[in-house]
Motif scaffolding. Structure first.
Motif, short mmCIF file in Angstrom:
data_model
loop_
_atom_site.label_atom_id
_atom_site.label_comp_id
_atom_site.label_asym_id
_atom_site.label_seq_id
_atom_site.Cartn_x
_atom_site.Cartn_y
_atom_site.Cartn_z
N ILE A 1 1.02 -1.19 -0.14
CA ILE A 1 0.02 0.00 -0.10
C ILE A 1 0.78 1.27 0.01
N LYS A 2 1.66 1.40 0.81
CA LYS A 2 2.96 2.36 0.87
C LYS A 2 3.58 2.59 -0.52
N GLU A 3 3.91 1.37 -1.39
CA GLU A 3 4.24 1.52 -2.50
C GLU A 3 3.31 1.79 -3.50
N ASP A 4 1.99 2.11 -3.26
CA ASP A 4 1.12 2.18 -4.35
C ASP A 4 1.23 1.04 -5.14
N ALA A 5 1.02 0.06 -5.10
CA ALA A 5 1.35 -1.08 -5.87
C ALA A 5 0.11 -1.02 -6.79
N TYR A 6 -1.07 -0.78 -6.42
CA TYR A 6 -2.46 -0.57 -7.24
C TYR A 6 -2.05 0.35 -8.59
#
Length: 388
Positions: free
Chosen positions: A184-189
């Protein structure tokens, strides 16, 4: 009704729901725990958001619950706030016109009113929930995700589609909370590449397939290639060799641009089978994927014939070069332009993992963007002077 009586009624209602939920949850049904937290979350939301309860209500209720249920875990003030957020994040699932697809709501309408009328009101977690009108809702995955993971998800992205994405990944890859938060922190989405590929069809392990999808982007900026020199050439094969040599001469830059954990094996790597020699343009090994990555460079528009050529390279690599402990080799066509929908269509039926990406040189960028980029030589000189 004074605050003390309100809180006592709340404690009785929540305590009854907890005991009921714990009895069912002891059977190992995760959905019952989610049902309990959703129901309590709704109850808390209705009485805290509308000013029915005063400041410090959750802290007082939590303290009283611990007194009445010694050894109770998971119902601190912070955790009850998480339950409230859980309900508010998914309150679109709450429906009185129940479609029996899941158990997740409050049945007693008296609880849903602005005030508790008497101490006999209970939170009934055995009610129905309507999700039939929510497109693409991941029903099965939703109920497999533990509450701690749900809390991490709703603390992150606000987009429903992004939450669906993290719910699905949690179940598919059995993610720990730590790993989920990292994604989530890496904004994988939002970092999902659009690179056309067949990885999910050709890589059997879903986790490995996901890693491969995330490893490659749909487009790369190769700003170290001498475009003017390429433009002066006439033959396509010679042009491609110039691109290849530019990459080899700047291999560190290329690896940093292309991704993480790549090790360069060689260019024009010699392959031979049945007396026929083949020479793929670039060959790497990726430690995270535990697989060789074969890159075939092409000028101009993507063509389906490139896939057949790459498929042949992958066959020989897997049969003659790959080590027993390594995963099947992955192939990437790297060309100047591509119709992504057409490339996705073309690659889908190949049995080897392959993808199609594009590249741009610095000269392909608009003038205003080129001017906005820092001069790398000046930056390096500046850093060098500061070190001295």
């Amino acid at each position: 009704m004074d605050s003390l009586m309100q809180y006592n009624n709340a404690v009785n209602a929540i305590k009854t729901a907890i005991l009921q939920g714990q009895y069912e949850a002891a059977k190992g049904v995760n959905r019952i725990q989610l049902a309990l937290y959703f129901a309590i979350g709704k109850y808390l939301s209705q009485h805290t958001r509308k000013g029915v309860w005063g400041e410090g209500a959750l802290a007082a209720i939590s303290e009283q619950l611990r007194k009445e249920l010694p050894g109770l875990r998971g119902f601190s003030e912070t955790q009850m706030k998480d339950m409230r957020r859980f309900y508010e994040a998914w309150n679109m699932l709450d429906s009185n016109s129940a479609v029996a697809t899941a158990e997740l709501c409050i049945e007693n309408s008296a609880v849903a009113t602005a005030e508790l009328q008497n101490s006999e009101n209970q939170i009934d977690i055995f009610h129905t929930l309507s999700i039939s009108n929510i497109p693409d809702f991941p029903v099965e995955d939703f109920f497999k995700v533990p509450f701690t993971h749900h809390s991490a998800i709703i603390s992150g992205p606000k987009e429903t589609s992004a939450r669906f994405y993290y719910i699905h990944r949690t179940v598919e890859e059995h993610l720990s909370v730590k790993k989920l938060r990292q994604l989530i922190k890496e904004d994988a989405y939002h970092c999902q590449g659009r690179m056309p590929n067949n990885f999910t069809r050709t890589i059997n392990n879903p986790r490995e397939a996901r890693r491969a999808v995330e490893m490659f982007k749909d487009e790369y900026l190769l700003d170290f290639i001498n475009v003017e020199e390429i433009g002066e050439r006439e033959k396509i094969d010679v042009d491609e060799r110039v691109v290849e040599q530019s990459i080899v001469q700047n291999i560190k830059n290329f690896i940093m641009t292309f991704g993480r954990d790549f090790a360069f094996i060689g260019n024009q790597y010699h392959l031979e089978i049945y007396g026929v020699e083949q020479f793929p343009d670039l060959l790497f090994f990726n430690r995270e994927l535990n697989a060789m990555v074969c890159i075939e460079l092409k000028l101009g528009e993507f063509k389906t014939s490139y896939l057949g050529q790459l498929f042949g390279y992958l066959q020989i690599l897997d049969d003659k070069v790959r080590k027993p402990h390594e995963n099947p080799s992955i192939g990437i066509i790297l060309c100047q332009s591509a119709n992504y929908s057409y490339a996705e269509y073309a690659v889908r039926d190949y049995s080897k993992p392959m993808g199609v990406a594009t590249y741009k040189t610095l000269d392909d960028m608009p003038e205003r963007l080129r001017k906005a980029l820092p001069d790398m030589k000046k930056m390096m000189d500046l850093l060098k002077n500061k070190e001295e």
